[in-house]
Design a protein around this motif. Structure first.
Motif, PDB file in Angstrom:
ATOM      1  N   LYS A  39       0.831  -1.219   0.000  1.00  0.00           N
ATOM      2  CA  LYS A  39       0.000   0.000   0.000  1.00  0.00           C
ATOM      3  C   LYS A  39       0.862   1.264   0.000  1.00  0.00           C
ATOM      4  CE  LYS A  39      -4.360  -1.654   1.497  1.00  0.00           C
ATOM      5  NZ  LYS A  39      -4.127  -3.058   1.841  1.00  0.00           N
ATOM      6  N   GLU A  40       2.097   1.143   0.478  1.00  0.00           N
ATOM      7  CA  GLU A  40       2.985   2.318   0.582  1.00  0.00           C
ATOM      8  C   GLU A  40       4.061   2.305  -0.493  1.00  0.00           C
ATOM      9  OE1 GLU A  40       2.207   4.332   2.905  1.00  0.00           O
ATOM     10  OE2 GLU A  40       1.137   3.092   4.380  1.00  0.00           O
ATOM     11  N   ALA A  41       4.450   1.113  -0.914  1.00  0.00           N
ATOM     12  CA  ALA A  41       5.666   0.954  -1.718  1.00  0.00           C
ATOM     13  C   ALA A  41       5.412  -0.022  -2.849  1.00  0.00           C
ATOM     14  CB  ALA A  41       6.794   0.416  -0.834  1.00  0.00           C
ATOM     15  N   LYS A  42       6.309   0.023  -3.836  1.00  0.00           N
ATOM     16  CA  LYS A  42       6.264  -0.977  -4.894  1.00  0.00           C
ATOM     17  C   LYS A  42       7.114  -2.147  -4.398  1.00  0.00           C
ATOM     18  CE  LYS A  42       6.774  -1.048  -9.897  1.00  0.00           C
ATOM     19  NZ  LYS A  42       6.066  -2.301  -9.916  1.00  0.00           N
ATOM     20  N   CYS A  43       6.479  -3.290  -4.166  1.00  0.00           N
ATOM     21  CA  CYS A  43       7.209  -4.424  -3.598  1.00  0.00           C
ATOM     22  C   CYS A  43       7.950  -5.182  -4.694  1.00  0.00           C
ATOM     23  CB  CYS A  43       6.258  -5.356  -2.867  1.00  0.00           C
ATOM     24  SG  CYS A  43       5.600  -4.611  -1.373  1.00  0.00           S
ATOM     25  N   LEU A  44       9.076  -5.772  -4.300  1.00  0.00           N
ATOM     26  CA  LEU A  44       9.917  -6.548  -5.220  1.00  0.00           C
ATOM     27  C   LEU A  44      10.011  -7.961  -4.651  1.00  0.00           C
ATOM     28  CD1 LEU A  44      12.654  -3.762  -5.400  1.00  0.00           C
ATOM     29  CD2 LEU A  44      10.847  -4.173  -7.088  1.00  0.00           C
ATOM     30  N   PRO A  45       8.939  -8.763  -4.834  1.00  0.00           N
ATOM     31  CA  PRO A  45       8.846 -10.044  -4.127  1.00  0.00           C
ATOM     32  C   PRO A  45       9.968 -11.018  -4.457  1.00  0.00           C
ATOM     33  CG  PRO A  45       6.977  -9.747  -5.649  1.00  0.00           C
ATOM     34  CD  PRO A  45       7.743  -8.467  -5.634  1.00  0.00           C
ATOM     35  N   HIS A  46      10.621 -10.822  -5.599  1.00  0.00           N
ATOM     36  CA  HIS A  46      11.690 -11.766  -5.965  1.00  0.00           C
ATOM     37  C   HIS A  46      13.067 -11.301  -5.543  1.00  0.00           C
ATOM     38  CE1 HIS A  46       8.594 -13.938  -7.911  1.00  0.00           C
ATOM     39  NE2 HIS A  46       8.281 -12.898  -8.645  1.00  0.00           N
ATOM     40  N   LEU A  47      13.129 -10.175  -4.839  1.00  0.00           N
ATOM     41  CA  LEU A  47      14.419  -9.633  -4.418  1.00  0.00           C
ATOM     42  C   LEU A  47      14.508  -9.735  -2.891  1.00  0.00           C
ATOM     43  CD1 LEU A  47      17.001  -8.341  -5.447  1.00  0.00           C
ATOM     44  CD2 LEU A  47      15.855  -6.121  -5.432  1.00  0.00           C
ATOM     45  N   GLY A  48      15.053 -10.860  -2.425  1.00  0.00           N
ATOM     46  CA  GLY A  48      15.148 -11.106  -0.985  1.00  0.00           C
ATOM     47  C   GLY A  48      16.187 -10.213  -0.326  1.00  0.00           C
ATOM     48  N   ALA A  49      16.031 -10.017   0.997  1.00  0.00           N
ATOM     49  CA  ALA A  49      16.955  -9.144   1.734  1.00  0.00           C
ATOM     50  C   ALA A  49      18.368  -9.727   1.777  1.00  0.00           C
ATOM     51  CB  ALA A  49      16.433  -8.926   3.154  1.00  0.00           C
ATOM     52  N   ASP A  50      18.507 -11.033   1.480  1.00  0.00           N
ATOM     53  CA  ASP A  50      19.837 -11.654   1.497  1.00  0.00           C
ATOM     54  C   ASP A  50      20.508 -11.631   0.119  1.00  0.00           C
ATOM     55  OD1 ASP A  50      18.046 -13.354   0.326  1.00  0.00           O
ATOM     56  OD2 ASP A  50      18.652 -15.141   1.454  1.00  0.00           O
ATOM     57  N   ASN A  51      19.818 -11.107  -0.871  1.00  0.00           N
ATOM     58  CA  ASN A  51      20.370 -11.067  -2.239  1.00  0.00           C
ATOM     59  C   ASN A  51      21.121  -9.748  -2.444  1.00  0.00           C
ATOM     60  OD1 ASN A  51      20.881 -11.003  -4.965  1.00  0.00           O
ATOM     61  ND2 ASN A  51      18.782 -11.446  -5.612  1.00  0.00           N
ATOM     62  N   LEU A  52      22.332  -9.681  -1.883  1.00  0.00           N
ATOM     63  CA  LEU A  52      23.080  -8.421  -1.887  1.00  0.00           C
ATOM     64  C   LEU A  52      23.384  -7.973  -3.313  1.00  0.00           C
ATOM     65  CD1 LEU A  52      25.545  -8.641   1.126  1.00  0.00           C
ATOM     66  CD2 LEU A  52      23.066  -8.557   1.107  1.00  0.00           C
ATOM     67  N   ASP A  53      23.817  -8.896  -4.177  1.00  0.00           N
ATOM     68  CA  ASP A  53      24.124  -8.531  -5.570  1.00  0.00           C
ATOM     69  C   ASP A  53      22.895  -7.940  -6.246  1.00  0.00           C
ATOM     70  OD1 ASP A  53      26.713  -9.443  -5.428  1.00  0.00           O
ATOM     71  OD2 ASP A  53      26.187 -11.476  -6.107  1.00  0.00           O
ATOM     72  N   GLY A  54      21.755  -8.604  -6.047  1.00  0.00           N
ATOM     73  CA  GLY A  54      20.516  -8.163  -6.687  1.00  0.00           C
ATOM     74  C   GLY A  54      20.092  -6.783  -6.194  1.00  0.00           C
ATOM     75  N   ILE A  55      20.279  -6.535  -4.910  1.00  0.00           N
ATOM     76  CA  ILE A  55      19.870  -5.238  -4.346  1.00  0.00           C
ATOM     77  C   ILE A  55      20.765  -4.118  -4.894  1.00  0.00           C
ATOM     78  CG2 ILE A  55      19.783  -3.903  -2.188  1.00  0.00           C
ATOM     79  CD1 ILE A  55      18.844  -6.616  -0.864  1.00  0.00           C
ATOM     80  N   VAL A  56      22.072  -4.373  -4.952  1.00  0.00           N
ATOM     81  CA  VAL A  56      22.988  -3.356  -5.500  1.00  0.00           C
ATOM     82  C   VAL A  56      22.610  -3.078  -6.959  1.00  0.00           C
ATOM     83  CG1 VAL A  56      25.391  -2.820  -6.081  1.00  0.00           C
ATOM     84  CG2 VAL A  56      24.855  -3.950  -3.897  1.00  0.00           C
ATOM     85  N   ALA A  57      22.364  -4.135  -7.724  1.00  0.00           N
ATOM     86  CA  ALA A  57      22.032  -3.966  -9.154  1.00  0.00           C
ATOM     87  C   ALA A  57      20.724  -3.200  -9.318  1.00  0.00           C
ATOM     88  CB  ALA A  57      21.954  -5.332  -9.830  1.00  0.00           C
ATOM     89  N   PHE A  58      19.715  -3.551  -8.515  1.00  0.00           N
ATOM     90  CA  PHE A  58      18.422  -2.861  -8.625  1.00  0.00           C
ATOM     91  C   PHE A  58      18.581  -1.375  -8.297  1.00  0.00           C
ATOM     92  CE2 PHE A  58      14.529  -1.030  -7.077  1.00  0.00           C
ATOM     93  CZ  PHE A  58      13.589  -1.457  -8.003  1.00  0.00           C
ATOM     94  N   ALA A  59      19.325  -1.080  -7.224  1.00  0.00           N
ATOM     95  CA  ALA A  59      19.488   0.318  -6.801  1.00  0.00           C
ATOM     96  C   ALA A  59      20.216   1.114  -7.874  1.00  0.00           C
ATOM     97  CB  ALA A  59      20.243   0.381  -5.472  1.00  0.00           C
ATOM     98  N   ARG A  60      21.219   0.492  -8.482  1.00  0.00           N
ATOM     99  CA  ARG A  60      21.975   1.179  -9.528  1.00  0.00           C
ATOM    100  C   ARG A  60      21.094   1.391 -10.769  1.00  0.00           C
ATOM    101  NH1 ARG A  60      25.378  -2.562 -11.247  1.00  0.00           N
ATOM    102  NH2 ARG A  60      26.984  -2.367  -9.651  1.00  0.00           N
ATOM    103  N   ASP A  61      20.424   0.333 -11.203  1.00  0.00           N
ATOM    104  CA  ASP A  61      19.637   0.408 -12.437  1.00  0.00           C
ATOM    105  C   ASP A  61      18.460   1.367 -12.313  1.00  0.00           C
ATOM    106  OD1 ASP A  61      21.391  -1.451 -13.302  1.00  0.00           O
ATOM    107  OD2 ASP A  61      20.005  -3.160 -13.204  1.00  0.00           O
ATOM    108  N   ASN A  62      17.977   1.565 -11.074  1.00  0.00           N
ATOM    109  CA  ASN A  62      16.789   2.403 -10.892  1.00  0.00           C
ATOM    110  C   ASN A  62      17.113   3.758 -10.270  1.00  0.00           C
ATOM    111  OD1 ASN A  62      14.252   0.631 -11.597  1.00  0.00           O
ATOM    112  ND2 ASN A  62      15.773  -0.703 -10.624  1.00  0.00           N
ATOM    113  N   ALA A  63      18.390   4.096 -10.237  1.00  0.00           N
ATOM    114  CA  ALA A  63      18.825   5.411  -9.730  1.00  0.00           C
ATOM    115  C   ALA A  63      18.189   5.740  -8.374  1.00  0.00           C
ATOM    116  CB  ALA A  63      18.508   6.501 -10.750  1.00  0.00           C
TER     117      ALA A  63
END
Ligand code: AMP
Ligand code: GLY
Length: 422
Positions: A39-63
């Motif tokens: 309700k507050e945020a766009k959720c990323l259900p396939h990006l777990g909190a333990d997926n450090l590579d994925g989180i860095v990539a998402f943050a970079r790709d989405n500025a």
């Protein structure tokens, strides 16, 4: 500005709620999030909190302008270091600073070195030495796994025989896995417990509220420990004089000590304290907001959270001020039947729509998923219902009357959250 919150619990819902409320926020994402967070945020259900590579990539790709890390595990694993190295701003301690939670032995040595009161202790890597030390203690002791153990690594034996068994459980039977390869054995402290939070920028700490939580599953503090069945803020026993003592005797020396150790602390620092006859004493430090403490602290914050997080990250909190509402807040956790043991997933929670019209009540989700319009329970702790009011008593009444509106036979809550303040 665009934000990414990492985590999926009630704490992260409260963080997304506070960030989304700011006029500075254009978009907030949550990895992975849950049905309430959606309700507050766009959720990323396939990006777990333990997926450090994925989180860095998402943050970079989405500025993403700022990544806010909720749980201790990715902080201790170095997510903030990884993000900052990739040129992405992040709120939270580095892995070196997160050791204040990730290693009990590190935390105890830090307190000893910088003259901060904590229970007398010894560290052990050798189970034979640990066992014989435990067997020789005449007073009551506490046995703690050194590493992260999802809140379960603290054993509170009542007799010497139980203390020896606790050492064996941690070090020989491997009850806490690698986290228990080293233990701390410390004296048992008597007193009142309180949680004290500060926002830290490496040098300066600003008070971020006080709270009390309820760790045991059952009314009257019975049954096994949980992640927390409820909390309230402020903690009335932390009066102005005690507040001052905690800042000067505990927080400021620790913040200076971390900087002197070459691991300046940035983010939220959570001190678990025992108010003993000798003064406030450190039980533990956590490198993050508590859960459910975030659900009572953030609704009391009047200032915009976003500039505060940037100021902490940028090291300019000395020029900063935080305002708080006078209101008290009480959060009652609703958990799946069986928690903290085995529980069923997938039961439907009805009636949440009844809460949207109630003033001074916020329904934070901890473990839910959406199936069309239906909300399903997916975790142990599932909801955190926060009530606000002019007193703890009033806030408690609001939280429990909101719970009456929820129709969920698959869940339960404690009936005595904040009752000692009534
Ligand atoms: P922790 O997981 O470190 O928060 O510890 C869980 C609980 O154990 C604390 O909230 C305290 O109630 C209790 N505890 C931990 N250390 C001590 C101690 N040295 N003396 C008394 N109680 C303790
Ligand atoms: N509620 C306790 C914690 O977050 O550690």
């Amino acid at each position: 500005m665009k934000f990414l919150v990492v985590g999926s619990g009630g704490r992260e819902h409260a963080l997304c709620w506070a960030i989304a409320a700011s006029p500075l926020c254009d978009a907030v994402y949550c990895a992975p999030g849950n049905a309430g967070i959606a309700k507050e945020a766009k959720c990323l259900p396939h990006l777990g909190a333990d997926n450090l590579d994925g989180i860095v990539a998402f943050a970079r790709d989405n500025a993403i302008d700022l990544v806010v890390v909720g749980p201790e595990a990715p902080l201790c694993a170095g997510l903030v270091d990884r993000l900052e190295a990739a040129g992405i701003k992040a709120f939270g301690p580095t892995a070196a600073a997160a050791r204040i939670e990730g290693s009990k032995g590190f935390m105890k040595d830090l307190c000893a070195k910088y003259g901060v009161r904590t229970a007398k202790y010894r560290r052990f890597r050798d189970p034979v030495l640990a066992r014989s030390y435990a067997a020789q203690q005449s007073g009551r002791v506490v046995v703690k796994a050194d590493g992260l153990a999802a809140g379960k690594g603290v054993l509170l034996p009542e007799t010497t025989a139980e203390a020896v068994a606790a050492v064996e459980q941690a070090m020989i039977k491997g009850a806490f896995g690698k986290a228990g390869a080293e233990v701390v054995i410390e004296e048992f402290l008597e007193g009142e417990e309180a949680s004290f939070f500060v926002l830290v920028d490496g040098k300066t700490a600003l008070p971020f509220g006080t709270a009390r939580d309820h760790k045991r599953v059952g009314d009257g503090d019975t049954g096994p420990n949980t992640g927390g069945m409820g909390a309230y803020s402020p903690a009335p026993m932390v009066d102005a004089a005690m507040h001052e003592r905690i800042m000067t005797e505990i927080i400021n020396p620790i913040v200076a000590g971390m900087a002197a150790e070459g691991a300046p602390y940035k983010g939220i620092l959570y001190a678990g304290l025992m108010l003993t006859a000798d003064g406030p004493s450190v039980i533990e430090f956590n490198c993050r907001l508590g859960d459910p403490e975030a659900q009572v602290l953030l609704p009391r914050l009047q200032s915009d959270l976003i500039p505060a997080m940037f100021a902490a990250r940028d090291g300019v909190l000395d020029q900063f001020d935080l305002r708080w509402y006078d209101d008290a807040a009480v959060c009652v956790v609703m958990a799946s039947n069986g928690y903290p043991g085995d529980y069923a997933k997938g039961s439907q929670i009805k009636g949440l729509e009844n809460l949207s019209g109630i003033m001074d009540v916020i329904a934070f989700h901890a473990g839910t998923s959406a199936d069309g319009d239906r909300v399903l329970a997916q975790g142990g702790r599932v909801l955190g219902i926060t009530g606000l009011g002019g007193s703890i008593r009033e806030a408690t009444a609001r939280a429990y009357s909101a719970i009456e509106q929820i129709d969920w036979p698959g869940g339960f809550c404690r009936r005595d959250i904040a009752a000692r303040e009534a």
